[in-house]
Write an enzyme that holds these catalytic residues in place. Structure first.
Site, PDB file in Angstrom:
ATOM      1  N   TYR A 270       3.600   1.594  10.461  1.00 29.48           N
ATOM      2  CA  TYR A 270       2.686   2.276   9.549  1.00 29.48           C
ATOM      3  C   TYR A 270       3.401   3.408   8.806  1.00 29.48           C
ATOM      4  O   TYR A 270       4.597   3.611   8.945  1.00 29.48           O
ATOM      5  CB  TYR A 270       1.458   2.772  10.323  1.00 29.48           C
ATOM      6  CG  TYR A 270       0.386   1.721  10.475  1.00 29.48           C
ATOM      7  CD1 TYR A 270       0.625   0.379  10.178  1.00 29.48           C
ATOM      8  CD2 TYR A 270      -0.898   2.056  10.912  1.00 29.48           C
ATOM      9  CE1 TYR A 270      -0.374  -0.583  10.308  1.00 29.48           C
ATOM     10  CE2 TYR A 270      -1.899   1.098  11.054  1.00 29.48           C
ATOM     11  CZ  TYR A 270      -1.632  -0.219  10.752  1.00 29.48           C
ATOM     12  OH  TYR A 270      -2.620  -1.163  10.881  1.00 29.48           O
ATOM     13  N   SER A 271       2.628   4.191   8.061  1.00 27.25           N
ATOM     14  CA  SER A 271       3.224   5.128   7.115  1.00 27.25           C
ATOM     15  C   SER A 271       3.971   6.277   7.768  1.00 27.25           C
ATOM     16  O   SER A 271       3.683   6.675   8.894  1.00 27.25           O
ATOM     17  CB  SER A 271       2.145   5.681   6.197  1.00 27.25           C
ATOM     18  OG  SER A 271       1.787   4.678   5.291  1.00 27.25           O
TER      19      SER A 271
ATOM     20  N   ARG B 234      -1.882   9.406  12.693  1.00 26.90           N
ATOM     21  CA  ARG B 234      -0.792   8.686  12.017  1.00 26.90           C
ATOM     22  C   ARG B 234      -0.253   9.407  10.782  1.00 26.90           C
ATOM     23  O   ARG B 234      -0.747  10.442  10.391  1.00 26.90           O
ATOM     24  CB  ARG B 234      -1.274   7.283  11.621  1.00 26.90           C
ATOM     25  CG  ARG B 234      -2.542   7.257  10.794  1.00 26.90           C
ATOM     26  CD  ARG B 234      -2.977   5.807  10.515  1.00 26.90           C
ATOM     27  NE  ARG B 234      -4.260   5.768   9.844  1.00 26.90           N
ATOM     28  CZ  ARG B 234      -5.426   5.605  10.457  1.00 26.90           C
ATOM     29  NH1 ARG B 234      -5.473   5.424  11.765  1.00 26.90           N
ATOM     30  NH2 ARG B 234      -6.555   5.615   9.768  1.00 26.90           N
ATOM     31  N   ASP B 235       0.774   8.802  10.193  1.00 25.54           N
ATOM     32  CA  ASP B 235       1.377   9.178   8.910  1.00 25.54           C
ATOM     33  C   ASP B 235       2.120  10.513   8.956  1.00 25.54           C
ATOM     34  O   ASP B 235       1.850  11.423   8.148  1.00 25.54           O
ATOM     35  CB  ASP B 235       0.305   9.208   7.793  1.00 25.54           C
ATOM     36  CG  ASP B 235      -0.580   7.978   7.777  1.00 25.54           C
ATOM     37  OD1 ASP B 235      -0.129   6.939   8.252  1.00 25.54           O
ATOM     38  OD2 ASP B 235      -1.730   8.069   7.294  1.00 25.54           O
TER      39      ASP B 235
ATOM     40  N   GLU C 255      -5.964  10.889   6.205  1.00 29.81           N
ATOM     41  CA  GLU C 255      -4.757  10.068   6.207  1.00 29.81           C
ATOM     42  C   GLU C 255      -3.710  10.704   5.292  1.00 29.81           C
ATOM     43  O   GLU C 255      -4.037  11.445   4.366  1.00 29.81           O
ATOM     44  CB  GLU C 255      -5.071   8.652   5.701  1.00 29.81           C
ATOM     45  CG  GLU C 255      -5.991   7.878   6.626  1.00 29.81           C
ATOM     46  CD  GLU C 255      -6.157   6.412   6.244  1.00 29.81           C
ATOM     47  OE1 GLU C 255      -6.140   5.566   7.139  1.00 29.81           O
ATOM     48  OE2 GLU C 255      -6.316   6.133   5.042  1.00 29.81           O
TER      49      GLU C 255
ATOM     50  N   GLN D 215       4.662   0.434   2.109  1.00 24.52           N
ATOM     51  CA  GLN D 215       4.010  -0.400   3.104  1.00 24.52           C
ATOM     52  C   GLN D 215       3.846  -1.785   2.490  1.00 24.52           C
ATOM     53  O   GLN D 215       3.354  -1.918   1.362  1.00 24.52           O
ATOM     54  CB  GLN D 215       2.609   0.148   3.419  1.00 24.52           C
ATOM     55  CG  GLN D 215       2.591   1.401   4.258  1.00 24.52           C
ATOM     56  CD  GLN D 215       2.760   1.096   5.728  1.00 24.52           C
ATOM     57  OE1 GLN D 215       1.898   0.539   6.364  1.00 24.52           O
ATOM     58  NE2 GLN D 215       3.919   1.462   6.265  1.00 24.52           N
TER      59      GLN D 215
ATOM     60  N   ASN E  25       0.841  -1.206   0.000  1.00 17.95           N
ATOM     61  CA  ASN E  25       0.000   0.000   0.000  1.00 17.95           C
ATOM     62  C   ASN E  25       0.868   1.246   0.000  1.00 17.95           C
ATOM     63  O   ASN E  25       1.683   1.410  -0.917  1.00 17.95           O
ATOM     64  CB  ASN E  25      -1.129  -0.053   1.038  1.00 17.95           C
ATOM     65  CG  ASN E  25      -0.730  -0.259   2.465  1.00 17.95           C
ATOM     66  OD1 ASN E  25      -0.053  -1.210   2.786  1.00 17.95           O
ATOM     67  ND2 ASN E  25      -1.157   0.624   3.337  1.00 17.95           N
ATOM     68  N   ASP E  26       0.718   2.155   0.913  1.00 17.41           N
ATOM     69  CA  ASP E  26       1.283   3.502   0.773  1.00 17.41           C
ATOM     70  C   ASP E  26       2.777   3.571   0.454  1.00 17.41           C
ATOM     71  O   ASP E  26       3.577   2.867   1.067  1.00 17.41           O
ATOM     72  CB  ASP E  26       1.120   4.288   2.087  1.00 17.41           C
ATOM     73  CG  ASP E  26      -0.248   4.193   2.692  1.00 17.41           C
ATOM     74  OD1 ASP E  26      -1.138   3.585   2.086  1.00 17.41           O
ATOM     75  OD2 ASP E  26      -0.418   4.735   3.786  1.00 17.41           O
TER      76      ASP E  26
HETATM   77  C1  FRU Z   1      -3.371   4.566   4.331  1.00 19.67           C
HETATM   78  C2  FRU Z   1      -3.053   3.903   5.656  1.00 19.67           C
HETATM   79  C3  FRU Z   1      -2.291   4.834   6.562  1.00 19.67           C
HETATM   80  C4  FRU Z   1      -1.593   3.873   7.474  1.00 19.67           C
HETATM   81  C5  FRU Z   1      -1.217   2.747   6.531  1.00 19.67           C
HETATM   82  C6  FRU Z   1      -1.196   1.389   7.153  1.00 19.67           C
HETATM   83  O1  FRU Z   1      -3.564   3.666   3.310  1.00 19.67           O
HETATM   84  O2  FRU Z   1      -4.246   3.455   6.274  1.00 19.67           O
HETATM   85  O3  FRU Z   1      -3.098   5.776   7.234  1.00 19.67           O
HETATM   86  O4  FRU Z   1      -0.450   4.432   8.075  1.00 19.67           O
HETATM   87  O5  FRU Z   1      -2.192   2.784   5.501  1.00 19.67           O
HETATM   88  O6  FRU Z   1      -0.729   0.435   6.235  1.00 19.67           O
END
Ligand code: FRU
Length: 485
Positions: free
Chosen positions: A106-107, A165-166, A221, A63, A46-47
């Site tokens: 996480y991100s 987060r992030d 996010e 991710q 993902n991210d």
């Molecule tokens: C966005 C998200 C972020 C989080 C990550 C977890 O896609 O939900 O907010 O940090 O993915 O994998």
């Protein structure tokens, strides 16, 4: 196989090598796999994370959940590049190996500081009652790619829920700032929260950024800030955004706002504009942007959406990243263009100008088209011989409208959110399209980056015809694209 919670969060060292090798083979051998975009080595991607310039090279992480096409125990996988196009896979880099990130690294973002790469990310921690604490973590990566000195910087303050987060780390003058996605406890609305530090150790909350006069849904996010010329662009993903605030079709949009400047101390954007969709196609989310040392602004996106099933889930892998795009501002509008170096992937340039462009492709190509004014038609990509199955690009250069239609493009994705996406441009003028296809990914740049439409599609891989539905007055070029990964 059922993905129980226990299974999703099983420590990596409890998985066996054979399982992982089989997953890698499934990802590598899939006819839908991308070959010049970053994609999963196994499992789910993902991210984009930690997009930065360090030690003379670009660095990018994503991710990753390596053991299947689900959102399980996340880690960061590391890539580096000299040119933002050819990436070298450096493997697992940030692992969920401390209490603070026990349920996933996480991100987050990265920035070169004093000869090391400072990583700032969210440690997802859950206790035995599955209560979540989002720890914001700092770590240092050396020139050999070794990550050490993980430290908890701060957690969610009392007025913010577990949805915090992030972090993106930024610097202005001699002060570090971080912006994070947050949900307030009182109203359960989404915000971008601004923090500050002089030494990267002691952090102080400044407050929520005044992104818009509207309520922006229940969570934001992946916030990012880049400077482009004398403007500031904020890129973010609001969840639960009212469509009256900004129209969008995907389950969650990736939006941006252009402002004249930012005053970090007062967590204020100066003259923020309206919210706009960053990408007008399908599947773009969690875009990460940064300013390289030379000032250039680059972005890269996750091509995939949260809470969405994709056809490769049953091959146990999912998603990919977009190509890196260069950002600029033209006539007050955000422009997203391929980086110049993507041209280095081109092979066998061919001039094209007939109705049938190709009877068969490898599924990996770039198409440059200049379509004359005042016509309409349909370009079929990944088509079968009678054009009944294809990814369709419908254009009308009289009204200035383009539609990407994946209704006839084989296996369907997120049909509840519609099977078409459209954009508009100046009518009665030529239309310039720059189309990149990488097996199951399409990226369409309209009029030199004024609009971008990205999407995944899952046609039968044997259907590789490119043809217009009728004779069209156009000039173009076709290039095969080289494999990088
Ligand atoms: C966005 C998200 C972020 C989080 C990550 C977890 O896609 O939900 O907010 O940090 O993915 O994998």
């Amino acid at each position: 196989m059922e993905w129980t919670r226990e299974k999703r969060y099983l420590p990596y060292n409890k998985w066996d090598a054979e399982t992982l090798l089989n997953l890698q083979a499934e990802a590598a051998n899939s006819a839908y796999q991308m070959h010049y975009h970053l994609h999963p080595i196994s499992g789910l991607v993902n991210d984009p994370n930690g997009f930065s310039y360090f030690n003379g090279e670009y660095h990018l992480f994503y991710q990753s959940y390596p053991f299947g096409a689900v959102h399980g125990l996340k880690s960061w996988v590391h890539f580096k590049s000299q040119d933002l196009v050819h990436w070298i896979n450096l493997g697992l880099a940030v692992k969920p190996d401390s209490i603070a990130d026990s349920h996933g690294t996480y991100s987050g973002s990265a920035r070169e500081i004093d000869g090391k790469l400072f990583l700032m990310y969210t440690g997802n921690h859950r206790d035995e009652n599955w209560i979540r604490t989002p720890y914001q973590i700092g770590a240092w990566m050396d020139k050999d790619g070794k990550v050490s000195d993980k430290t908890i910087l701060f957690k969610n303050p009392d007025h913010i829920t577990e949805h915090f987060r992030d972090p993106q780390i930024l610097k202005q003058n001699d002060t570090y700032y971080a912006i994070l996605g947050a949900q307030d406890k009182a109203e359960k609305h989404g915000h971008i929260d601004v923090w500050k530090s002089q030494d990267l150790k002691n952090w102080e909350e400044l407050g929520f950024l005044n992104l818009s006069e509207h309520d922006l849904g229940y969570m934001i996010e992946c916030p990012n800030i880049v400077r482009i010329g004398d403007k500031v662009v904020v890129i973010f993903c609001p969840q639960g955004l009212d469509k009256d605030v900004a129209d969008y079709d995907d389950i969650y949009p990736n939006m941006y706002v252009i402002a004249d400047d930012i005053d970090f101390e007062n967590h204020k954007l100066i003259n923020p504009g309206q919210l706009h969709n960053l990408d007008e196609g399908f599947d773009v989310y969690a875009t990460q942007a940064f300013n390289a040392p030379d000032g250039a602004a680059y972005e890269v996106s996750w091509v995939g959406l949260p809470d969405t099933a994709y056809p490769t889930d049953n091959e146990n892998w999912a998603n990919c990243l977009s190509q890196v795009k260069k950002l600029s501002i033209r006539d007050g509008k955000l422009i997203q263009e391929p980086v110049e170096t993507i041209k280095s992937l081109r092979r066998n340039a061919e001039k094209i100008n007939s109705k049938v462009i190709k009877e068969n492709t490898t599924g990996q190509y770039e198409l440059k088209l200049n379509i004359g004014a005042n016509q309409n038609g349909c370009l079929h990509l990944a088509a079968n011989n009678d054009l009944s199955q294809s990814l369709q690009i419908k254009f009308d250069t009289k009204d200035g409208k383009l539609t990407l239609d994946r209704a006839q493009a084989g296996k369907q994705v997120a049909v509840d959110y519609g099977t078409t996406r459209s954009t508009s441009f100046t009518p009665h003028e030529d239309l310039k399209l720059n189309i990149f296809v990488d097996h199951s990914l399409v990226e369409i740049f309209v009029n030199d980056g004024e609009h971008v439409l990205t999407g995944r599609f899952f046609t039968n891989p044997v259907n590789q015809r490119i043809e217009f539905d009728q004779d069209i007055d156009y000039q173009g070029k076709f290039y095969n694209m080289e494999t990088i990964l």
